[in-house]
Design an enzyme around this catalytic site. Structure first.
Site, PDB file in Angstrom:
ATOM      1  CG  HIS A 116      -1.848  -1.153   1.295  1.00  0.00           C
ATOM      2  ND1 HIS A 116      -2.767  -1.447   0.309  1.00  0.00           N
ATOM      3  CD2 HIS A 116      -1.996  -2.131   2.224  1.00  0.00           C
ATOM      4  CE1 HIS A 116      -3.440  -2.526   0.632  1.00  0.00           C
ATOM      5  NE2 HIS A 116      -2.988  -2.976   1.784  1.00  0.00           N
ATOM      6  CG  HIS A 142       3.094   5.815   5.772  1.00  0.00           C
ATOM      7  ND1 HIS A 142       2.858   5.702   7.121  1.00  0.00           N
ATOM      8  CD2 HIS A 142       1.999   6.430   5.259  1.00  0.00           C
ATOM      9  CE1 HIS A 142       1.682   6.215   7.417  1.00  0.00           C
ATOM     10  NE2 HIS A 142       1.135   6.672   6.300  1.00  0.00           N
ATOM     11  CG  HIS A 144      -0.369   8.574   1.713  1.00  0.00           C
ATOM     12  ND1 HIS A 144      -1.141   7.434   1.600  1.00  0.00           N
ATOM     13  CD2 HIS A 144      -0.041   8.672   3.029  1.00  0.00           C
ATOM     14  CE1 HIS A 144      -1.274   6.876   2.786  1.00  0.00           C
ATOM     15  NE2 HIS A 144      -0.613   7.598   3.677  1.00  0.00           N
ATOM     16  CG  HIS A 161       0.874  10.580   6.637  1.00  0.00           C
ATOM     17  ND1 HIS A 161      -0.219   9.870   6.174  1.00  0.00           N
ATOM     18  CD2 HIS A 161       0.633  11.882   6.321  1.00  0.00           C
ATOM     19  CE1 HIS A 161      -1.071  10.707   5.609  1.00  0.00           C
ATOM     20  NE2 HIS A 161      -0.575  11.926   5.681  1.00  0.00           N
ATOM     21  CB  THR A 229      -5.523   8.287   5.845  1.00  0.00           C
ATOM     22  OG1 THR A 229      -4.189   7.790   5.671  1.00  0.00           O
ATOM     23  CG2 THR A 229      -5.487   9.618   6.570  1.00  0.00           C
ATOM     24  CB  THR A 230      -4.872   2.866   5.697  1.00  0.00           C
ATOM     25  OG1 THR A 230      -4.212   2.743   6.968  1.00  0.00           O
ATOM     26  CG2 THR A 230      -4.018   3.681   4.753  1.00  0.00           C
TER      27      THR A 230
END
Length: 279
Positions: A116, A142, A144, A161, A229-230
């Protein structure tokens, strides 16, 4: 009568052959196991799933997360979901909000592609932030693409993040927007090891990462109460978004985008929540 008996016997024999052939070609059912715990921060992007049961597109995309599993219900019916659109007209200056304190040093780290995102796990308790008097320890960071949070309705090229946890289990995420610009050499040691495919375990980075160098110089921020957010989209997450973005070169952004063309969750309704800014 004899003729009818022979026809019946022939039909029964044909049926027997079909059933036997079908039984030989059938495959045993397989079961998939997934880790959906919503109580620990380690599950925020951390678990490698060979057959991901959620994604960023199609029937398993963000608009369907809340329907996929009972543990994901907050993704669909939560009242304080992230990310959000940060509109400057909605910002409220806080007279009690304490300036963000960041205590980052050089740390040993490992890298993985969990299917992801690209995630960097950090070792040891030495890297922390203090948000309104509460200390949170960095667990991982991580990326995005494009950004998850918007500023006045616009996405940045990427978003970084930093995920933290307090001693009592509360979660705080520090978000940093990434704009296109010059090469950011602070990320070179990470970008040189970007795993293109999903990895079964993280790999140690040879060089320590100077975590402070990954942040902008100006730490003025916007804060609000939100969620992961996941999936499982767990709420009661303390969000801090730095107002000043950092930059990466077009090549650096492209290299990440080649692996993850789109791994962002669309913005959620802010509702009655407040967006508070530093004085």
């Amino acid at each position: 009568m004899k003729k009818n008996w022979r026809v019946c016997l022939s039909s029964m024999f044909a049926i027997f052959l079909v059933v036997s052939a079908t039984g030989c070609n059938s495959q045993p059912a397989t079961s998939k196991t997934t880790n959906t715990s919503s109580s620990t921060i380690s599950n925020a992007h951390a678990v490698v799933q060979k057959s991901p049961h959620w994604s960023y597109e199609g029937d398993q995309g963000p608009e369907h997360w809340g329907e996929l599993e009972q543990d994901f219900a907050a993704c669909g019916n939560g009242q304080e979901q992230s990310p959000v659109n940060i509109e400057h007209t909605h910002l409220e200056a806080s007279h009690t909000q304490q300036p963000l304190q960041v205590h980052y040093t050089t740390a040993k780290a490992s890298i993985l592609n969990n299917g992801h995102t690209i995630q960097i796990n950090t070792a040891g308790p030495g890297n922390t932030i203090v948000v309104d008097g509460t200390r949170y320890t960095l667990k991982q960071f991580h990326f995005h693409h494009p950004s998850e949070h918007q500023i006045d309705g616009k996405n940045a090229e990427m978003e970084l993040h930093f995920v933290h946890q307090s001693d009592n289990g509360r979660t705080a995420v520090l978000g940093v927007l990434i704009q296109r610009g010059t090469e950011n050499k602070a990320f070179n040691s990470i970008w040189s090891k970007l795993p293109k495919d999903t990895t079964s375990q993280d790999a140690a980075l040879e060089e320590g990462i100077n975590l402070a160098s990954l942040l902008p110089k100006d730490l003025h921020s916007v804060r609000y109460n939100g969620s992961l957010t996941t999936p499982p989209c767990t709420e009661h997450v303390n969000w801090t978004i730095l107002e000043q973005p950092i930059k990466m070169s077009a090549d650096q952004i492209s290299r990440f985008a080649t692996i993850f063309p789109d791994n962002h969750r669309p913005v959620q309704q802010l509702g009655a929540r407040e967006l508070t800014a530093d004085k």
